[in-house]
Scaffold this motif. Structure first.
Motif, PDB file in Angstrom:
ATOM      1  N   VAL A 128      39.489  27.372  81.255  1.00 34.17           N
ATOM      2  CA  VAL A 128      39.202  28.215  82.853  1.00 34.17           C
ATOM      3  C   VAL A 128      38.517  28.527  82.452  1.00 34.17           C
ATOM      4  O   VAL A 128      37.429  30.027  81.795  1.00 34.17           O
ATOM      5  CB  VAL A 128      40.138  29.188  83.294  1.00 34.17           C
ATOM      6  CG1 VAL A 128      39.904  29.550  84.755  1.00 34.17           C
ATOM      7  CG2 VAL A 128      40.964  28.706  83.415  1.00 34.17           C
ATOM      8  N   TYR A 141      41.082  32.061  90.520  1.00 33.07           N
ATOM      9  CA  TYR A 141      41.215  32.171  88.893  1.00 33.07           C
ATOM     10  C   TYR A 141      42.129  33.244  88.597  1.00 33.07           C
ATOM     11  O   TYR A 141      42.681  33.276  87.776  1.00 33.07           O
ATOM     12  CB  TYR A 141      39.518  32.676  87.844  1.00 33.07           C
ATOM     13  CG  TYR A 141      39.796  33.505  86.787  1.00 33.07           C
ATOM     14  CD1 TYR A 141      40.012  33.141  85.462  1.00 33.07           C
ATOM     15  CD2 TYR A 141      39.847  35.406  87.015  1.00 33.07           C
ATOM     16  CE1 TYR A 141      39.920  34.017  84.488  1.00 33.07           C
ATOM     17  CE2 TYR A 141      39.518  35.656  85.900  1.00 33.07           C
ATOM     18  CZ  TYR A 141      39.981  34.998  84.159  1.00 33.07           C
ATOM     19  OH  TYR A 141      40.015  35.452  82.985  1.00 33.07           O
ATOM     20  N   ARG A 186      45.663  31.588  89.131  1.00 33.47           N
ATOM     21  CA  ARG A 186      46.044  30.858  87.975  1.00 33.47           C
ATOM     22  C   ARG A 186      46.584  31.383  87.071  1.00 33.47           C
ATOM     23  O   ARG A 186      47.434  30.919  86.160  1.00 33.47           O
ATOM     24  CB  ARG A 186      44.301  29.844  87.808  1.00 33.47           C
ATOM     25  CG  ARG A 186      45.049  28.762  86.926  1.00 33.47           C
ATOM     26  CD  ARG A 186      43.510  27.917  86.233  1.00 33.47           C
ATOM     27  NE  ARG A 186      42.604  27.904  87.851  1.00 33.47           N
ATOM     28  CZ  ARG A 186      43.354  26.615  87.904  1.00 33.47           C
ATOM     29  NH1 ARG A 186      43.928  25.955  87.834  1.00 33.47           N
ATOM     30  NH2 ARG A 186      43.267  26.156  88.976  1.00 33.47           N
ATOM     31  N   TYR A 204      45.902  29.531  78.775  1.00 33.24           N
ATOM     32  CA  TYR A 204      44.654  29.160  79.269  1.00 33.24           C
ATOM     33  C   TYR A 204      43.596  29.818  78.635  1.00 33.24           C
ATOM     34  O   TYR A 204      43.450  31.020  77.859  1.00 33.24           O
ATOM     35  CB  TYR A 204      44.314  29.975  80.439  1.00 33.24           C
ATOM     36  CG  TYR A 204      45.002  29.299  82.123  1.00 33.24           C
ATOM     37  CD1 TYR A 204      45.400  28.288  82.261  1.00 33.24           C
ATOM     38  CD2 TYR A 204      46.029  29.987  82.086  1.00 33.24           C
ATOM     39  CE1 TYR A 204      45.442  27.745  83.132  1.00 33.24           C
ATOM     40  CE2 TYR A 204      47.281  29.416  82.804  1.00 33.24           C
ATOM     41  CZ  TYR A 204      46.766  28.422  83.697  1.00 33.24           C
ATOM     42  OH  TYR A 204      47.182  27.673  84.662  1.00 33.24           O
ATOM     43  N   GLU A 242      38.963  19.799  88.562  1.00 35.01           N
ATOM     44  CA  GLU A 242      40.084  19.949  87.075  1.00 35.01           C
ATOM     45  C   GLU A 242      40.218  18.658  87.061  1.00 35.01           C
ATOM     46  O   GLU A 242      39.684  17.856  87.356  1.00 35.01           O
ATOM     47  CB  GLU A 242      41.642  19.961  87.944  1.00 35.01           C
ATOM     48  CG  GLU A 242      41.721  21.299  89.241  1.00 35.01           C
ATOM     49  CD  GLU A 242      42.163  21.794  88.367  1.00 35.01           C
ATOM     50  OE1 GLU A 242      43.056  22.215  87.595  1.00 35.01           O
ATOM     51  OE2 GLU A 242      42.120  23.016  89.297  1.00 35.01           O
TER      52      GLU A 242
END
Length: 178
Positions: A16, A43, A46, A114, A170
């Motif tokens: 990310v 962000y 997520r 992530y 994405e």
């Protein structure tokens, strides 16, 4: 480097990042573009309940507002960090193993870990990530840290959302795309 993919250990390993058109992600410990509140919001939503992997400098820069449920700090020089939600891993394989332990046997195939940077961490994990959630910031900016280049032949865009000042794309590694 071990030749197995991260997805054999985890459900998904996802980078990310927010990057300018010239792949700049940072300058002197901050971002070089004006505030993008929608990017920060998406962000945080997520990564909120997931383990995250980040380098020691990035971890220290976020100390007051750490992302994710657990932080795996990748560092070859730091043995421990003074935060109850963080653990230290000495490298990529150790970080992936810690992430696998944190995720455990969750049945949800969307469970992700992530990768949050900085530049060296993105570079080290790039061969292992299954997906990338990249906020492509409008404009070219000066900076001292860049997101690693990737071969777009190996990736495809599976989602795109326009926001003011950036586009969230994405990306999925083609070998993982259905």
């Amino acid at each position: 480097m071990t030749s197995f993919k991260a997805s054999t250990l985890l459900n998904q390993l996802v980078s990310v990042a927010a990057l300018a058109e010239n792949r700049v992600i940072g300058n002197d410990g901050g971002v070089p573009w004006p505030d993008l509140p929608e990017d920060v919001r998406q962000y945080r939503e997520r990564v909120a309940d997931s383990p995250v992997i980040l380098g020691h400098k990035t971890f220290e820069s976020m100390r007051g507002d750490l992302p994710g449920r657990r932080q795996i700090v990748v560092s070859r020089t730091v043995d421990a960090v003074d935060d109850p939600t963080a653990v230290v891993a000495g490298g990529v394989d150790a970080a992936i193993e810690l992430a696998r332990e944190l995720v455990g046997d969750r049945a949800d195939p969307e469970t992700a870990v992530y990768v949050l940077g900085g530049g060296t961490i993105y570079e080290l994990f790039q061969p292992r990530v299954d997906r990338m959630a990249l906020s492509h910031v409008d404009g070219v900016y000066e900076g001292d840290t860049r997101f690693p280049a990737w071969d777009e032949v190996e990736w495809r865009v599976v989602g795109e959302t326009e926001y003011e000042g950036f586009t969230l794309r994405e990306w999925v590694r083609r070998s993982n795309a259905s």
